[in-house]
Design a protein around this motif. Structure first.
Motif, PDB file in Angstrom:
ATOM      1  N   LEU A  86      42.197  40.020  47.648  1.00 18.24           N
ATOM      2  CA  LEU A  86      41.641  38.739  47.239  1.00 18.24           C
ATOM      3  C   LEU A  86      42.202  38.327  45.878  1.00 18.24           C
ATOM      4  O   LEU A  86      42.639  37.182  45.704  1.00 18.24           O
ATOM      5  CB  LEU A  86      40.116  38.795  47.170  1.00 18.24           C
ATOM      6  CG  LEU A  86      39.508  37.483  46.657  1.00 18.24           C
ATOM      7  CD1 LEU A  86      38.874  36.708  47.784  1.00 18.24           C
ATOM      8  CD2 LEU A  86      38.518  37.744  45.552  1.00 18.24           C
ATOM      9  N   VAL A  87      42.199  39.235  44.931  1.00 12.87           N
ATOM     10  CA  VAL A  87      42.718  38.927  43.594  1.00 12.87           C
ATOM     11  C   VAL A  87      44.157  38.440  43.690  1.00 12.87           C
ATOM     12  O   VAL A  87      44.528  37.424  43.088  1.00 12.87           O
ATOM     13  CB  VAL A  87      42.610  40.157  42.660  1.00 12.87           C
ATOM     14  CG1 VAL A  87      43.436  39.974  41.397  1.00 12.87           C
ATOM     15  CG2 VAL A  87      41.149  40.433  42.308  1.00 12.87           C
ATOM     16  N   ASN A  88      44.969  39.120  44.460  1.00 13.37           N
ATOM     17  CA  ASN A  88      46.382  38.752  44.550  1.00 13.37           C
ATOM     18  C   ASN A  88      46.618  37.488  45.368  1.00 13.37           C
ATOM     19  O   ASN A  88      47.518  36.715  45.068  1.00 13.37           O
ATOM     20  CB  ASN A  88      47.203  39.936  45.050  1.00 13.37           C
ATOM     21  CG  ASN A  88      47.398  40.944  43.940  1.00 13.37           C
ATOM     22  OD1 ASN A  88      48.183  40.715  43.027  1.00 13.37           O
ATOM     23  ND2 ASN A  88      46.638  42.031  43.967  1.00 13.37           N
ATOM     24  N   ARG A  89      45.808  37.239  46.379  1.00 11.55           N
ATOM     25  CA  ARG A  89      45.928  35.975  47.118  1.00 11.55           C
ATOM     26  C   ARG A  89      45.592  34.799  46.199  1.00 11.55           C
ATOM     27  O   ARG A  89      46.276  33.776  46.212  1.00 11.55           O
ATOM     28  CB  ARG A  89      44.995  35.967  48.339  1.00 11.55           C
ATOM     29  CG  ARG A  89      45.470  36.869  49.447  1.00 11.55           C
ATOM     30  CD  ARG A  89      44.698  36.778  50.760  1.00 11.55           C
ATOM     31  NE  ARG A  89      43.415  36.159  50.800  1.00 11.55           N
ATOM     32  CZ  ARG A  89      42.246  36.806  50.806  1.00 11.55           C
ATOM     33  NH1 ARG A  89      42.208  38.127  50.740  1.00 11.55           N
ATOM     34  NH2 ARG A  89      41.119  36.154  50.894  1.00 11.55           N
ATOM     35  N   LEU A  90      44.539  34.958  45.407  1.00 12.01           N
ATOM     36  CA  LEU A  90      44.160  33.897  44.468  1.00 12.01           C
ATOM     37  C   LEU A  90      45.246  33.693  43.406  1.00 12.01           C
ATOM     38  O   LEU A  90      45.601  32.562  43.077  1.00 12.01           O
ATOM     39  CB  LEU A  90      42.821  34.226  43.806  1.00 12.01           C
ATOM     40  CG  LEU A  90      41.593  34.202  44.722  1.00 12.01           C
ATOM     41  CD1 LEU A  90      40.370  34.724  43.988  1.00 12.01           C
ATOM     42  CD2 LEU A  90      41.339  32.805  45.272  1.00 12.01           C
ATOM     43  N   ARG A  91      45.770  34.797  42.889  1.00 13.02           N
ATOM     44  CA  ARG A  91      46.803  34.718  41.849  1.00 13.02           C
ATOM     45  C   ARG A  91      48.031  33.985  42.374  1.00 13.02           C
ATOM     46  O   ARG A  91      48.560  33.087  41.731  1.00 13.02           O
ATOM     47  CB  ARG A  91      47.185  36.120  41.364  1.00 13.02           C
ATOM     48  CG  ARG A  91      48.257  36.117  40.256  1.00 13.02           C
ATOM     49  CD  ARG A  91      48.797  37.497  40.000  1.00 13.02           C
ATOM     50  NE  ARG A  91      49.448  38.105  41.154  1.00 13.02           N
ATOM     51  CZ  ARG A  91      50.663  37.762  41.605  1.00 13.02           C
ATOM     52  NH1 ARG A  91      51.361  36.821  41.021  1.00 13.02           N
ATOM     53  NH2 ARG A  91      51.175  38.376  42.640  1.00 13.02           N
ATOM     54  N   ARG A  92      48.472  34.351  43.584  1.00 14.75           N
ATOM     55  CA  ARG A  92      49.648  33.700  44.164  1.00 14.75           C
ATOM     56  C   ARG A  92      49.392  32.230  44.487  1.00 14.75           C
ATOM     57  O   ARG A  92      50.321  31.439  44.576  1.00 14.75           O
ATOM     58  CB  ARG A  92      50.110  34.454  45.415  1.00 14.75           C
ATOM     59  CG  ARG A  92      50.858  35.738  45.088  1.00 14.75           C
ATOM     60  CD  ARG A  92      51.520  36.357  46.297  1.00 14.75           C
ATOM     61  NE  ARG A  92      50.606  36.771  47.335  1.00 14.75           N
ATOM     62  CZ  ARG A  92      49.946  37.926  47.358  1.00 14.75           C
ATOM     63  NH1 ARG A  92      50.103  38.808  46.401  1.00 14.75           N
ATOM     64  NH2 ARG A  92      49.138  38.216  48.349  1.00 14.75           N
ATOM     65  N   SER A  93      48.137  31.856  44.651  1.00 18.69           N
ATOM     66  CA  SER A  93      47.792  30.453  44.904  1.00 18.69           C
ATOM     67  C   SER A  93      47.690  29.648  43.612  1.00 18.69           C
ATOM     68  O   SER A  93      47.388  28.463  43.649  1.00 18.69           O
ATOM     69  CB  SER A  93      46.457  30.366  45.657  1.00 18.69           C
ATOM     70  OG  SER A  93      46.587  30.924  46.935  1.00 18.69           O
ATOM     71  N   GLY A  94      47.898  30.309  42.479  1.00 15.05           N
ATOM     72  CA  GLY A  94      47.883  29.610  41.198  1.00 15.05           C
ATOM     73  C   GLY A  94      46.517  29.494  40.551  1.00 15.05           C
ATOM     74  O   GLY A  94      46.340  28.729  39.597  1.00 15.05           O
TER      75      GLY A  94
END
Length: 193
Positions: free
Chosen positions: A149-157
C-alpha cells in the motif's frame, strides 16, 4: 514464509499478484481480511481485532470511514499509539457489502465466537493461499499488504504526509524503510539527466 533475500523486509506485490492470492482464499471471511489488509495497509494484528461495529453501522451498512482504534494498533516503544482513520476504497466497500458478519461481536471470530481469530490462524491462511498461487518464494508475509500500500501510494504521487497519516507513522524515520524504489524508477531518474 521467510522473507527470502529481502533483508528482513516483506515483499511488495502487484495488484495482479494480490488478485492471484485472493483467488486461492476459500472463504468470504478470509477474502475480506485480505481485502481489508490490501486497501487499508493496516497491520493484520489490528485487522483481526476489528469488531463488527467498527466496520458496519447499526443498520448493517458498511461504514465509509474505518477507524482503527489505538487500543488495537501496534504501540510505540513509549507505549503510545493513535487512532488511524482510513477512507473505504470503492472495491473494499463492495467486499464489505457482500460479506455477512456472524452473530459474534468480532468481524473475524474464532470458532467459539467469543474472541477474534488468532494472528497465527490468519498467517496460515495467507501462507496456504500464497503457496497455492505459486508465490511462496517471493518473501510474502502479513506485512506485504502494508508495504505494498505504501509503495502503491508513493508511485501514485501521494505525499509522504498523507501516507504517514494513513499508516499511523509519527515521522518519516518510521515510514522511509517501507519505501521500495524499483529499478525502472531508478532508470527513469537517470534518463532525466
Amino acid at each position: 514464509m521467510p522473507k527470502i533475500n529481502r533483508c528482513g523486509k516483506a515483499a511488495t506485490i502487484t495488484p495482479a499478484e494480490y488478485l492471484k492470492i485472493r483467488k486461492q482464499i476459500k472463504t468470504d471471511k478470509y477474502k475480506l481480511l485480505w481485502d481489508l489488509a490490501w486497501y487499508t495497509g493496516e497491520r493484520w494484528g489490528a485487522i483481526i481485532q476489528l469488531k463488527v461495529a467498527d466496520v458496519y453501522s447499526s443498520s448493517g451498512k458498511p461504514k465509509d470511514l474505518l477507524i482503527f482504534k489505538s487500543i488495537i494498533r501496534k504501540h510505540r516503544p513509549d507505549g503510545t499509539a493513535e487512532n488511524t482513520e482510513i477512507p473505504v476504497h470503492e472495491a473494499l466497500g463492495e467486499s464489505l457489502q457482500r460479506f455477512e458478519p456472524s452473530e459474534s461481536i468480532w468481524l473475524f471470530p474464532s470458532r467459539c465466537g467469543e474472541k477474534p481469530i488468532g494472528w497465527r490462524n490468519a498467517y496460515d491462511i495467507l501462507k496456504r493461499a500464497t503457496e497455492n498461487a505459486g508465490l511462496s518464494s517471493r518473501g510474502i508475509s502479513t506485512h506485504t499488504t502494508r508495504r505494498s500500500l505504501v509503495n502503491r501510494l508513493r508511485r501514485s504521487g501521494i505525499s509522504k504526509e498523507i501516507i504517514r497519516t494513513l499508516t499511523g507513522h509519527r515521522d518519516n524515520k518510521g515510514l522511509d524503510p517501507y519505501y521500495e524504489i524499483e529499478i525502472d524508477e531508478k532508470r527513469g531518474a537517470i534518463a532525466t539527466l
